[in-house]
Design an enzyme around this catalytic site. Structure first.
Site, PDB file in Angstrom:
ATOM      1  N   HIS A 108      -7.360  -3.561   4.719  1.00 24.20           N
ATOM      2  CA  HIS A 108      -6.792  -2.204   4.729  1.00 24.20           C
ATOM      3  C   HIS A 108      -7.561  -1.329   3.741  1.00 24.20           C
ATOM      4  O   HIS A 108      -7.960  -0.214   4.062  1.00 24.20           O
ATOM      5  CB  HIS A 108      -5.305  -2.259   4.355  1.00 24.20           C
ATOM      6  N   ASN A 109      -7.762  -1.838   2.545  1.00 25.50           N
ATOM      7  CA  ASN A 109      -8.467  -1.044   1.535  1.00 25.50           C
ATOM      8  C   ASN A 109      -9.928  -0.819   1.928  1.00 25.50           C
ATOM      9  O   ASN A 109     -10.484   0.250   1.671  1.00 25.50           O
ATOM     10  CB  ASN A 109      -8.383  -1.721   0.168  1.00 25.50           C
TER      11      ASN A 109
ATOM     12  N   GLU B  28      -9.915   1.863   4.307  1.00 26.41           N
ATOM     13  CA  GLU B  28      -9.639   3.084   3.543  1.00 26.41           C
ATOM     14  C   GLU B  28     -10.953   3.630   2.936  1.00 26.41           C
ATOM     15  O   GLU B  28     -11.216   4.840   2.986  1.00 26.41           O
ATOM     16  CB  GLU B  28      -8.617   2.735   2.458  1.00 26.41           C
TER      17      GLU B  28
ATOM     18  N   SER C  41       0.825  -1.207   0.000  1.00 25.68           N
ATOM     19  CA  SER C  41       0.000   0.000   0.000  1.00 25.68           C
ATOM     20  C   SER C  41       0.853   1.248   0.000  1.00 25.68           C
ATOM     21  O   SER C  41       1.957   1.259   0.533  1.00 25.68           O
ATOM     22  CB  SER C  41      -0.934   0.043   1.207  1.00 25.68           C
TER      23      SER C  41
ATOM     24  N   LYS D  60      -4.291  -6.814   3.349  1.00 20.34           N
ATOM     25  CA  LYS D  60      -4.259  -5.659   2.443  1.00 20.34           C
ATOM     26  C   LYS D  60      -5.679  -5.313   1.976  1.00 20.34           C
ATOM     27  O   LYS D  60      -6.061  -4.147   1.865  1.00 20.34           O
ATOM     28  CB  LYS D  60      -3.362  -5.950   1.226  1.00 20.34           C
TER      29      LYS D  60
END
Ligand code: NDP
Length: 478
Positions: A186-187, A190, A128, A183
Site C-alpha cells: 500500500h505504501n 502511495e 493506514s 500495508k
C-alpha cells in the site's frame, strides 16, 4: 480485568486509536513507557469514553479481560521487540498481541513464530490513514492466525473506516506477516501515486505554463472524474496554499528534497527478491533519493537542455487534458504492479490473500483511497483469477484509449527536458507487456556467449549452448 482492548504506546497514532476504540463504546486500557502521556490522554479525552489508565506493564495486563487483546503502537523496530519482551511473560495462552506499527514483514514473521511457540497469537496489523485515520476510522490490514481474527475482527470492524457502501475497511488479509506485507505494498503504491501526481504538476507548470493556483483548479476538476482520490484532493489544497510569510506559492518556498521513512524502499527490496517488476514504485523511491542529492544536482545544473517552447492557451489546455490521460494510464500500471507484488508475495508465503478484498479495504480510511479502488475490487470480483489488472476488460479499454495522449505527454516531456520517470516507466512496462518479441532473446545470447549460461529455444524443448569460442555449433545442455 474488564477492558476489552489495551493500547500501549500513546504517541499520535496510539492515542488516536485508543480514543477511536473508546468512542465506539469499548473499555480501553491505556499505557505508555512515559506515564505522563497516559495521564495526558485521560486528562484531555477521558470524557470521550471509558479508559483504564495503567502505569505499569503488570497493571496494564491485569486491566484486560481474557483472552487479552493488547495493541502495541510504538516506534517500529527494536522498541517493538522491547515491548513484546516486557509483556509476553505476563500473558497467558490464547492472548493476542497486535502490532499496529509499520513493521518489516520479516520481523513480523519472526515475532509471530516465536510467540506462537508460547501459545500467544501475534497479529501484525497494517494501519493506514495517518493520525486522522486512527481517530476517525483507518483502513486496517490484519495478518496473524484466523483464530485470532475471530476475537479481534469484531472490534476492528467497529473502528475501521467504512467504504461508501458501508463495508468496514478491514479484513483478515492472511496468516503471519500478510497484513504488514499488504500495508507495505500500500505504501509503495502511495509513493508511486504521489510521484505520478508530482510529475503531472511539473508538466503543467513547465510545459503548459500554469501557475500553482491554476494547477490546483485543474486537479480539483480531475478530482470530480475518474481520478477522484484523497491524494489528488490534498494536492489541490497544497498547491492552492500561499506561504503566510512571503505570500508566494507554498510549493515555491519548500525545499525540493523529498524524504522517506522506508516502506517504499522495503517494497522495492522485497519486489526484487520476488522478481516482481514494480518499476513505478522503484522510480518513485529513486526520484525521492535523487531529489535529496543536493551536491549532485548543483554540479549538474549547467548541463545543456532543450530550448523551452511555450504553448499558447489552447495548446496548453489540450496538453493538460493529455496529462490527465497519462496520469490515469500510469496509475493503472502502478496498481497493476502493486497487485502483482501482493499476489507474488501471497503465493511465495502461501498466504491465500484475496486481492479483491484488499482493494475493497483500501476504498476508505487509507492514504490511497480513491473511487478507482472500487473498480479494482469489481475487476477481481468479476474474475477472481485475473492474472493482471491489465487483463481486465475495462482497464484494458481505458488504458488503450489513453495511450496516444500518454505517448504524446512522455514524448513532449523528453523534448522539453522535464523528467517523468513515473510516466515513462509505466509506458515502458505497458509496451513491454504488449510486445510480441522482447530483446531478452539477445540478452540470453550475450549471457550464453560470456558465461555459458545456456538458453531455451522457441521451437524445441530443452536448454542449449552455442560453442561461441569454437565452431559455433549448438549443443544440448539438458
Ligand atoms: P512514534 O513512531 O514516534 O513512536 C513513539 C512511541 O513509541 C511513544 O509512545 C514512545 O514512548 C514509544 N517508544 C519508543 N521507544 C520505546 C521503547 N524502547 N519502549 C517502549 N516504548 C517506546 O509514534 P507514532 O504514533 O507516530 O507511530 C506509532 C507506530 O505507528 C509506528 O510504528 C509508526 O511507524 C506507525 N504508523 C504511523 C503512522 C503515522 O502517520 N504517524 C501511520 C501508520 C503507522 P515514550 O512516550 O515513552 O517515548
Amino acid at each position: 480485568g474488564h477492558a476489552q482492548i489495551g493500547v500501549t504506546g500513546l504517541a499520535v497514532m496510539g492515542r488516536n486509536l485508543a480514543r477511536n476504540f473508546a468512542r465506539n463504546g469499548f473499555t480501553v486500557a491505556v499505557h505508555n513507557r512515559t506515564a505522563a502521556r497516559t495521564r495526558a490522554l485521560v486528562d484531555e479525552f477521558g470524557d470521550e469514553g471509558s479508559f483504564v489508565p495503567a502505569e505499569s506493564a503488570r497493571e496494564f495486563v491485569a486491566a484486560l479481560e481474557r483472552p487479552r487483546r493488547l495493541v502495541i503502537m510504538v516506534k517500529a523496530g527494536e522498541p517493538t521487540d522491547a515491548v513484546i519482551q516486557e509483556f509476553a511473560p505476563l500473558l497467558e495462552e490464547g492472548d493476542v498481541i497486535i502490532d499496529g506499527g509499520n513493521a518489516h514483514v520479516a520481523d513480523t514473521r519472526r515475532r509471530e513464530r516465536e510467540l506462537r511457540e508460547r501459545g500467544i497469537h501475534f497479529v501484525g496489523v497494517g494501519i493506514s490513514g495517518g493520525e486522522e485515520g486512527a481517530l476517525h476510522g483507518p483502513s486496517i490490514m490484519p495478518g496473524g492466525s484466523a483464530e485470532s481474527y475471530k476475537s479481534l475482527g469484531p472490534l476492528l470492524e467497529r473502528i475501521a473506516a467504512k467504504a461508501p457502501d458501508g463495508t468496514p475497511c478491514v479484513t483478515h488479509v492472511g496468516p503471519d506477516g500478510a497484513g504488514h506485507f499488504v500495508k507495505m505494498v500500500h505504501n509503495g503504491i502511495e509513493y508511486a501515486d504521489m510521484q505520478l501526481i508530482a510529475e503531472a504538476y511539473h508538466l503543467l507548470r513547465a510545459v503548459a505554463g500554469y501557475s500553482p493556483a491554476r494547477i490546483a483548479d485543474t486537479f480539483r476538476t480531475w478530482n470530480e472524474g475518474r481520478l477522484d482520490s484523497y491524494l489528488i484532493e490534498i494536492t489541490a489544497e497544497v498547491l492552492a496554499h500561499a506561504d503566510p510569510v512571503t505570500g508566494r506559492p507554498f510549493v515555491d518556498v519548500v525545499a525540493d528534497r523529498a524524504e522517506q521513512k522506508g516502506t517504499g524502499r522495503w517494497t522495492v527490496q522485497i519486489a526484487l527478491d520476488l522478481g516482481v517488476p514494480v518499476s513505478g514504485i522503484a522510480e518513485a523511491v529513486f526520484a525521492r533519493s535523487l531529489s535529496g542529492h543536493a551536491e549532485l544536482r548543483e554540479a549538474s545544473r549547467s548541463l545543456p537542455g532543450p530550448v523551452p517552447q511555450p504553448l499558447d492557451e489552447e495548446a496548453a489546455a489540450r496538453f493538460a487534458e493529455r496529462v490527465e490521460q497519462a496520469l490515469y494510464a500510469s496509475k493503472i500500471v502502478s496498481y497493476t504492479q502493486g497487485f502483482h507484488q501482493i499476489q507474488a508475495g501471497s503465493e511465495h508465503h502461501e498466504w491465500g490473500v484475496d486481492p479483491g478484498a484488499v482493494a475493497s479495504i483500501w476504498r476508505a480510511g487509507c492514504i490511497i483511497r480513491a473511487a478507482f479502488l472500487d473498480r479494482i475490487r469489481t475487476a477481481y470480483e468479476t474474475r477472481p483469477e485475473l492474472p493482471s489488472l491489465l487483463s481486465d476488460k475495462r482497464f484494458a479499454e481505458e488504458i488503450g484509449a489513453a495511450q496516444d495522449d500518454w505517448r504524446e505527454v512522455v514524448a513532449t516531456a523528453a523534448r522539453q527536458g522535464v523528467p517523468t520517470p513515473g510516466f515513462s516507466a509505466a509506458l515502458a512496462y505497458y509496451d513491454a507487456l504488449r510486445a510480441d518479441r522482447l530483446p531478452a532473446a539477445l540478452t540470453q545470447g550475450q549471457r550464453d556467449f560470456f558465461g555459458a549460461h545456456t538458453y531455451r529455444r522457441t521451437d524445441r524443448e530443452g536448454s542449449f549452448h552455442t560453442l561461441w569460442g569454437g565452431d559455433r555449433s549448438e549443443v544440448s545442455a539438458g
